[in-house]
Design a protein around this motif. Structure first.
Motif, PDB file in Angstrom:
ATOM      1  N   TYR A 136       0.852  -1.191   0.000  1.00  0.00           N
ATOM      2  CA  TYR A 136       0.000   0.000   0.000  1.00  0.00           C
ATOM      3  C   TYR A 136       0.889   1.242   0.000  1.00  0.00           C
ATOM      4  CZ  TYR A 136      -3.935  -3.051   0.987  1.00  0.00           C
ATOM      5  OH  TYR A 136      -4.897  -4.029   0.901  1.00  0.00           O
ATOM      6  N   ARG A 141      -1.951   7.717   1.415  1.00  0.00           N
ATOM      7  CA  ARG A 141      -2.601   7.927   2.706  1.00  0.00           C
ATOM      8  C   ARG A 141      -2.240   9.273   3.326  1.00  0.00           C
ATOM      9  NH1 ARG A 141       0.557   3.242   3.648  1.00  0.00           N
ATOM     10  NH2 ARG A 141       2.502   3.583   4.794  1.00  0.00           N
ATOM     11  N   GLN A 146      -6.496   5.419   4.335  1.00  0.00           N
ATOM     12  CA  GLN A 146      -6.218   4.394   3.330  1.00  0.00           C
ATOM     13  C   GLN A 146      -6.664   3.034   3.880  1.00  0.00           C
ATOM     14  OE1 GLN A 146      -2.074   3.197   2.907  1.00  0.00           O
ATOM     15  NE2 GLN A 146      -2.258   3.352   0.678  1.00  0.00           N
ATOM     16  N   ILE A 148      -6.694  -0.718   4.415  1.00  0.00           N
ATOM     17  CA  ILE A 148      -5.715  -1.798   4.238  1.00  0.00           C
ATOM     18  C   ILE A 148      -6.276  -3.167   4.617  1.00  0.00           C
ATOM     19  CG2 ILE A 148      -3.707  -0.284   4.500  1.00  0.00           C
ATOM     20  CD1 ILE A 148      -3.465  -1.393   7.423  1.00  0.00           C
ATOM     21  N   VAL A 156     -10.374  -4.967  -1.041  1.00  0.00           N
ATOM     22  CA  VAL A 156      -8.930  -5.162  -0.914  1.00  0.00           C
ATOM     23  C   VAL A 156      -8.623  -6.648  -0.928  1.00  0.00           C
ATOM     24  CG1 VAL A 156      -8.452  -3.025   0.369  1.00  0.00           C
ATOM     25  CG2 VAL A 156      -9.074  -5.105   1.615  1.00  0.00           C
TER      26      VAL A 156
END
Length: 237
Positions: A136, A141, A146, A148, A156
């Motif tokens: 990532y 971010r 963001q 994850i 994701v």
């Protein structure tokens, strides 16, 4: 809104020579009956591993395991046939499910490895074990949340068997934003990796944590450049 404060210097600590670790929640020889878990969030370990050492092969089952390297590399091998090295900026997830064996160690000769080891109780038992790893980019971010970790495989690749969302955020000095919880009745655990922030009216410094309950959203302001991990997790499942 209710809040539970976890100051950095109140965490459990053990130094085994090869491993220097801090435990936000009860783990191994550290036991605090008031700090067993925060909802589905069971383990938050802040680990440092010296060069050329690590965890030998050991088992896991029925747990969602997330590893986030903060510095250096972490070599991984497991009974599913995965062999990988996770680096700073990567996120690794494993679903223990019916049972896995894995090992992880610092492959570098001169550089220490620092990483977060996080366990989340799953909402499904005895699933087929699985492995995921994604890089990532940090630039994605800056002054934003963001994602994850998610329960959604279409969101994701680092998805887990739980209605939990993890976010990283790098806030510049003076930046402020509102985080809105993803699911009604979830709680929010914020862990400050670096810097200084204000969460509502509570000031947090490096490696402090705060658990928030009975809220829909929260204001976060950075008093310094800050790196933040937010974990939006069910309180019941």
């Amino acid at each position: 809104m209710e809040k539970i404060i976890y100051k950095a210097d109140s965490r459990g600590h053990a130094n085994h020579g090869w491993l220097d670790t801090h435990h936000t929640f009860s783990f191994a020889s550290y036991y605090n009956p008031d700090r067993i878990h925060f909802g589905a969030l069971r383990v938050l370990n802040d680990d440092k591993i010296t060069s050329g050492t690590g965890f030998p092969k050991h088992p896991h089952d029925n747990m969602e395991i997330i590893s986030i390297p903060l510095k250096g590399d972490l070599a991984h091998e497991d009974s599913m046939g995965n062999q990988a090295t996770i680096k700073q900026g990567d996120v690794q997830v494993m679903s223990g499910g019916t049972g896995i064996m894995h090992s992880e160690f610092n492959p570098n000769e001169e550089i220490g490895t620092e990483f977060l080891q996080i366990w989340v109780f799953p909402n499904k038992q005895n699933v087929e074990p699985r492995y995921g790893q994604v890089h990532y980019p940090a630039e994605e971010r800056i002054n934003k949340f963001q994602t994850i970790v998610s329960p959604n495989a279409n969101e994701v690749d680092t998805w887990i068997h739980q209605d939990a969302w993890f976010h990283l955020a790098d806030f510049e000095t003076g930046f402020e934003s509102t985080y809105e919880l993803k699911k009604k009745d979830n709680g929010l655990f914020i862990f400050l990796l670096e810097g200084e922030i204000e969460v509502g009216d509570e000031k947090m410094e490096k490696r402090d944590g705060i658990g928030l309950l009975n809220l829909e959203q929260i204001e976060i302001k950075a008093n310094k450049e800050s790196e933040i991990l937010l974990m939006d997790v069910p309180m019941e499942w």
